[in-house]
Design an enzyme around this catalytic site. Structure first.
Site, short mmCIF file in Angstrom:
data_model
loop_
_atom_site.label_atom_id
_atom_site.label_comp_id
_atom_site.label_asym_id
_atom_site.label_seq_id
_atom_site.Cartn_x
_atom_site.Cartn_y
_atom_site.Cartn_z
N HIS A 67 -33.84 -1.11 55.17
CA HIS A 67 -33.06 -0.13 55.94
C HIS A 67 -33.98 0.63 56.89
O HIS A 67 -35.12 0.94 56.57
CB HIS A 67 -32.29 0.82 55.01
CG HIS A 67 -33.11 1.85 54.30
ND1 HIS A 67 -33.29 3.12 54.79
CD2 HIS A 67 -33.76 1.80 53.11
CE1 HIS A 67 -34.02 3.82 53.94
NE2 HIS A 67 -34.32 3.04 52.92
N ASP A 180 -41.11 6.41 54.08
CA ASP A 180 -40.39 5.86 52.93
C ASP A 180 -39.23 4.96 53.34
O ASP A 180 -38.58 4.37 52.48
CB ASP A 180 -39.91 6.99 52.01
CG ASP A 180 -39.02 8.00 52.69
OD1 ASP A 180 -38.74 7.85 53.89
OD2 ASP A 180 -38.58 8.96 52.01
N GLU A 212 -28.38 3.53 55.00
CA GLU A 212 -28.71 3.42 53.58
C GLU A 212 -28.73 4.79 52.93
O GLU A 212 -28.32 4.95 51.77
CB GLU A 212 -30.07 2.73 53.41
CG GLU A 212 -30.42 2.34 51.98
CD GLU A 212 -31.16 3.43 51.21
OE1 GLU A 212 -31.34 3.25 49.99
OE2 GLU A 212 -31.56 4.45 51.82
N GLU A 213 -29.21 5.78 53.68
CA GLU A 213 -29.31 7.14 53.13
C GLU A 213 -27.95 7.79 52.92
O GLU A 213 -27.85 8.85 52.30
CB GLU A 213 -30.17 8.02 54.06
CG GLU A 213 -31.56 7.48 54.35
CD GLU A 213 -32.48 7.48 53.13
OE1 GLU A 213 -32.04 7.91 52.05
OE2 GLU A 213 -33.64 7.06 53.27
N ASP A 235 -38.07 -2.02 50.01
CA ASP A 235 -37.93 -0.56 50.09
C ASP A 235 -39.12 0.06 49.37
O ASP A 235 -40.11 -0.62 49.09
CB ASP A 235 -36.60 -0.14 49.45
CG ASP A 235 -36.04 1.17 50.02
OD1 ASP A 235 -36.84 2.00 50.51
OD2 ASP A 235 -34.82 1.37 49.97
N HIS A 332 -38.71 11.30 50.41
CA HIS A 332 -37.72 12.19 51.02
C HIS A 332 -38.33 13.52 51.44
O HIS A 332 -37.74 14.58 51.28
CB HIS A 332 -36.52 12.41 50.09
CG HIS A 332 -35.54 11.28 50.15
ND1 HIS A 332 -34.20 11.47 50.37
CD2 HIS A 332 -35.69 9.95 50.03
CE1 HIS A 332 -33.58 10.30 50.39
NE2 HIS A 332 -34.48 9.36 50.18
#
Length: 361
Positions: A67, A180, A212-213, A235, A332
């Protein structure tokens, strides 16, 4: 493709701004990095980018899912004093939001501001005031009124991201605003480069997915439409140091995955909060582990909770889905870190796994 090229690639990708739902610029950048590595390319209505390299006729189709979106904010309003209010896009730790430099991307250009809330810290000497909630934190862009802020081009719906630039820490570790997410993209591109001259036993579709988030909406649509035979989510996963996450303890329910120890082969992941999870087929993770051992690729095993990758969304579509994860500290946040070697070996393991499919899985 070597470690030096991997570091440069990751730096280029991290520099591109791509809030979840606003990934167009990242897709364009990935398209440029993919030039010469595919037989056909395209995108869907959501903005997912797909790059297909055709393999042996009758062979399986492998979907590589990375992603490209990152967490951030959207402007929700401007108050009478000219302070900008915003809402989160993706999960944020509220403890990390104060005293940050953010950038609003308006239709007329970039506008910078700093976050703040409440009284100055010296007014609470000896006390530990509560962390301000998301709705209590505002963005100060230097405007004195709503009209002045609007004249600067700010309006509801404008994307907001951290203004921090990526950089190397020492010679091995890269830190960046979107590391990330872009680490997986770098590994996917790296794998395609390593496969550039190979005769492939499988057709490979590299997908740079969106949103994706916000619940893995992008790759879910791709998986349902394509129905590939095999899928690998590229990922990150949480990295620890000596059994601890830097700055805190780590519960026994988290895997002891270390940064610099090589990519992690996903075996099991489940999030009790969302009930989203995935148990990878032993056929798939066994082949990945055996490939890593045979090719002497540094690697780790990932049995964990609360990681939530695209693999959990692809499996319900009937896809044999697993993942290769890059250990990452401070997920994050605007200061995530990855080891360049882990990103490189994630690309190597992905490429070697695809080559191994000359023997049916």
């Amino acid at each position: 493709m070597d470690r030096t090229e991997t570091a440069a690639l990751l730096a280029r990708l991290d520099a591109v701004r791509g809030l979840s739902g606003r990934e167009e610029a990242v897709g364009e950048a990935i398209g440029k990095e993919m030039e010469g590595l595919f037989d056909e390319a395209g995108h869907d209505r959501l903005g997912n980018r797909l790059f297909t390299r055709r393999g042996r006729r009758g062979g399986p189709t492998v979907l590589l899912a990375a992603h490209m979106d990152e967490i951030g904010f959207l402007v929700s309003g401007i108050d009478e004093g000219g302070f900008v209010h915003f809402v989160p896009v993706g999960f944020h730790d509220e403890r990390l939001l104060q005293n940050q430099m953010l950038r609003i991307d308006t239709a007329s250009g970039a506008v910078y501001g700093v976050t703040g809330a409440g009284d100055p810290p010296y007014e609470h000497k000896g006390e530990h005031p509560e962390t301000p909630r998301m709705g209590e934190i505002v963005l100060d862009i230097g405007a004195r009124s709503r009209e002045e802020a609007e004249a600067m081009g700010v309006c509801p719906g404008d994307p907001v991201l951290n203004a921090r630039e990526g950089r190397l820490l020492g010679t091995r570790v890269f830190t960046g605003r979107a590391v990330d997410t872009r680490a997986g993209c770098a590994a996917m591109i790296g794998a395609m480069r390593l496969l550039a001259e190979a005769q492939l036993p499988a057709t490979v579709v590299a997908c740079a997915s969106v949103q994706e988030e916000l619940g893995a909406k992008g790759i879910g649509a791709v998986g349902a439409r394509m129905k590939p035979d095999i899928a690998l989510a590229l990922d990150v996963c949480p990295a620890v140091t000596d059994g601890r996450i830097p700055g805190g303890s780590i519960p026994h329910t988290r895997a002891r995955i270390v940064q610099g120890g090589g990519p992690a082969v996903q075996i099991y992941d489940w999030s009790p909060g969302s009930l989203l999870g995935h148990a990878v087929s032993p056929r798939l993770y066994g082949r990945l582990l055996n490939t890593a051992r045979r090719r002497r690729i540094p690697h780790q095993a990932e049995v964990t909770l609360d990681c939530e990758t695209d693999a959990a969304v692809l499996a319900p579509a009937g896809v044999l889905a697993g993942g290769i994860s890059i250990p990452c500290r401070y997920l994050h946040s605007a200061a995530g870190t990855v080891d360049i070697g882990d990103v490189y070996y994630a690309a190597v393991l992905t490429a070697e796994f695809i080559k191994s499919l000359s023997d049916p899985l």
